[in-house]
Design an enzyme around this catalytic site. Structure first.
Site, PDB file in Angstrom:
ATOM      1  N   CYS A 119     -12.175   2.043  -0.241  1.00  0.00           N
ATOM      2  CA  CYS A 119     -10.937   2.626   0.281  1.00  0.00           C
ATOM      3  C   CYS A 119     -10.493   1.729   1.418  1.00  0.00           C
ATOM      4  O   CYS A 119     -11.313   1.328   2.256  1.00  0.00           O
ATOM      5  CB  CYS A 119     -11.195   4.041   0.794  1.00  0.00           C
ATOM      6  SG  CYS A 119      -9.844   4.719   1.786  1.00  0.00           S
ATOM      7  N   CYS A 158      -4.086  -1.155  -2.409  1.00  0.00           N
ATOM      8  CA  CYS A 158      -4.090   0.298  -2.610  1.00  0.00           C
ATOM      9  C   CYS A 158      -4.994   0.551  -3.806  1.00  0.00           C
ATOM     10  O   CYS A 158      -4.693   0.123  -4.921  1.00  0.00           O
ATOM     11  CB  CYS A 158      -2.663   0.774  -2.890  1.00  0.00           C
ATOM     12  SG  CYS A 158      -2.546   2.494  -3.391  1.00  0.00           S
ATOM     13  N   ASP A 189       0.863  -1.189   0.000  1.00  0.00           N
ATOM     14  CA  ASP A 189       0.000   0.000   0.000  1.00  0.00           C
ATOM     15  C   ASP A 189       0.893   1.229   0.000  1.00  0.00           C
ATOM     16  O   ASP A 189       2.057   1.169   0.419  1.00  0.00           O
ATOM     17  CB  ASP A 189      -0.923   0.029   1.221  1.00  0.00           C
ATOM     18  CG  ASP A 189      -1.936   1.185   1.148  1.00  0.00           C
ATOM     19  OD1 ASP A 189      -2.348   1.534   0.028  1.00  0.00           O
ATOM     20  OD2 ASP A 189      -2.288   1.746   2.196  1.00  0.00           O
ATOM     21  N   SER A 190       0.349   2.359  -0.481  1.00  0.00           N
ATOM     22  CA  SER A 190       1.108   3.610  -0.442  1.00  0.00           C
ATOM     23  C   SER A 190       1.324   4.056   1.004  1.00  0.00           C
ATOM     24  O   SER A 190       2.272   4.768   1.298  1.00  0.00           O
ATOM     25  CB  SER A 190       0.378   4.695  -1.219  1.00  0.00           C
ATOM     26  OG  SER A 190      -0.904   4.888  -0.673  1.00  0.00           O
ATOM     27  N   GLU A 226      -6.678   8.937  10.165  1.00  0.00           N
ATOM     28  CA  GLU A 226      -5.228   9.009  10.398  1.00  0.00           C
ATOM     29  C   GLU A 226      -4.897   9.878  11.607  1.00  0.00           C
ATOM     30  O   GLU A 226      -3.898   9.650  12.279  1.00  0.00           O
ATOM     31  CB  GLU A 226      -4.508   9.493   9.137  1.00  0.00           C
ATOM     32  CG  GLU A 226      -4.674   8.476   8.012  1.00  0.00           C
ATOM     33  CD  GLU A 226      -3.472   8.308   7.117  1.00  0.00           C
ATOM     34  OE1 GLU A 226      -2.726   9.282   6.933  1.00  0.00           O
ATOM     35  OE2 GLU A 226      -3.284   7.190   6.586  1.00  0.00           O
ATOM     36  N   HIS A 258      -8.987   2.306   4.056  1.00  0.00           N
ATOM     37  CA  HIS A 258      -9.177   2.826   5.418  1.00  0.00           C
ATOM     38  C   HIS A 258     -10.586   2.537   5.957  1.00  0.00           C
ATOM     39  O   HIS A 258     -10.802   2.536   7.165  1.00  0.00           O
ATOM     40  CB  HIS A 258      -9.001   4.346   5.449  1.00  0.00           C
ATOM     41  CG  HIS A 258      -7.574   4.806   5.460  1.00  0.00           C
ATOM     42  ND1 HIS A 258      -6.745   4.671   4.381  1.00  0.00           N
ATOM     43  CD2 HIS A 258      -6.828   5.408   6.424  1.00  0.00           C
ATOM     44  CE1 HIS A 258      -5.553   5.183   4.681  1.00  0.00           C
ATOM     45  NE2 HIS A 258      -5.584   5.626   5.911  1.00  0.00           N
TER      46      HIS A 258
END
Lengths: 270, 270
Positions: free
Chosen positions: B194, B70, B7-8, B162, B196
């Site tokens: 996504c 990602c 993942d980035s 985050e 997240h």
């Protein structure tokens, strides 16, 4: 001579709007660098190069005075431009300084040492990029002491405004104000540190409560400019025709701008 | 041999988490390209170059099977990688395809023509960059007909997660679900597009109502992988030690990852 207003995109139109209402007889040239927006994700060098190109284009268009109506460009490029690049007969004004002068009750150009000010607890609402840059806190530290700033990165608000979903933008603003209040329950003042946010000023004021004074950049920049032009009438030109330039697709940008300002705006290629 | 997860940034840890629960005996190597995150703002060429470098690093670490956890890399680089770059003995799996296979009730690798599927009205929740890429709609069009997708760009949700402000993340999710419902009042299914968002799955499900089936990538990718490994046992290695690599600052990334997953994670330099 006209006054130039630069932004990476359409947010600076709130500054254009405030200036044109405060100074209806001043011709304005708006430059939107839509082809390279958003700036928030670019390197400082890149932002410097794009901003100086745009300012040169506005000088060519006869604007000896240019307002950087872009928080990212003001934060990343203005100090460097002022140190070595702007010739003495030109003026470039950012959007942070008028705000900080209003907060610290200073005149433009008052470079005396930092001093105590009336507002002690300041809530800063801005984009994630502006919050991360800490430029506002840095500029404030030059001018005020004993001030506590709590920043809230308001992700999603600019996207919602640009999509024209004001119900969503309103809900997001209220959630971000709630998040700020969990960190700072009773701010004295709130700063709307993004040129898009004046469109949501009522939502911010309602969510914060009437005891919190809300500082919005667009009006403060218009006031600073009116002050400056009163003291420097030579910077003023004739005519009231405004011009809108973009590096992007003029038809697309005109549609977006018309929706954003809720009145017809016609852009031409820069 | 281990399975690589790329993942980035940290979002792919939800995929790591789902895979390690589904397949506790499979050794995993996680690679976070934190030095170059976020990818959402980069050009397709740039994303292709960063993604192929990361995948090569995971091959060096002994991972013949790599999951691109990602969405941006899957959308921008995976087709190009599959067309000409991946050698026959290696496998790279993206995060869109398992999702679309689940939606369209297909097996992995079923490349038959598009057909009608049970879900007709799909709500897609993703980042502004993924929504703008239209990659999900494009992949879905290869496999299903007569499906209506309404996308909601959920600005601010990743930032809130985050930052660890889950109260804010919850409020933002509910506002974005409300915005989606103004465009599509009764979706049959919702996709959390996504990596997240699995962390906010309860908020999405509650805001959407219990009649809407929520598809979350992390679990679907874990299921696809379990299926694949059952059919290709040779891809499996020994040992259960997982490794976490980052291009960023290992101490900082470890702190963020520990907060994100709510358990101790230790990254080392890639």
């Amino acid at each position: 001579m006209a006054v130039g207003i630069f932004d990476s995109g359409l947010g600076g139109l709130t500054v254009y709007d405030a200036v044109s209402k405060r100074l209806p007889d001043v011709p304005l040239v708006y430059f939107g660098d839509n082809a390279h927006a958003p700036y928030g994700v670019r390197t400082a060098d890149d932002i410097y190069n794009l901003t100086t190109s745009a300012v040169e284009r506005l000088w060519e268009a006869g604007c000896d005075l240019v307002i950087l109506a872009c928080n990212t460009a003001s934060a990343a490029a203005l100090r460097r431009m002022q140190e070595s690049w702007i010739p003495p007969e030109k003026r470039v004004l950012g959007v942070f300084v008028p705000l900080i002068e209003a907060l610290t009750e200073r005149q433009w150009g008052d470079n005396s040492p930092p001093r105590e000010v009336a507002v002690k607890h300041i809530a800063l609402f801005a984009t994630p990029a502006t919050v991360a840059s800490r430029a506002f806190q840095r500029e404030l530290a030059f001018r005020a002491i004993g001030v506590d700033v709590e920043a809230q990165a308001c992700g999603g608000v600019v996207d919602a405004i640009e999509e024209g979903d004001m119900i969503l933008a309103d809900a997001l603003v209220r959630s971000h104000v709630d998040a700020l209040k969990r960190k700072m329950p009773t701010p004295d003042a709130a700063i709307l540190g993004c040129t898009h946010y004046p469109i949501m000023e009522t939502a911010f004021q309602e969510a914060l409560g009437e005891d919190v004074r809300v500082f919005s950049q667009a009006n403060l920049v218009a006031e600073s400019l009116a002050d400056y032009l009163a003291r420097h009438p030579k910077m003023l030109g004739e005519g009231t025709e405004s011009l809108f330039l973009t590096t992007g697709d003029p038809a697309k940008v005109s549609r977006g701008a018309t929706q954003f300002l809720r009145r017809k705006v016609e852009f031409t290629k820069a």
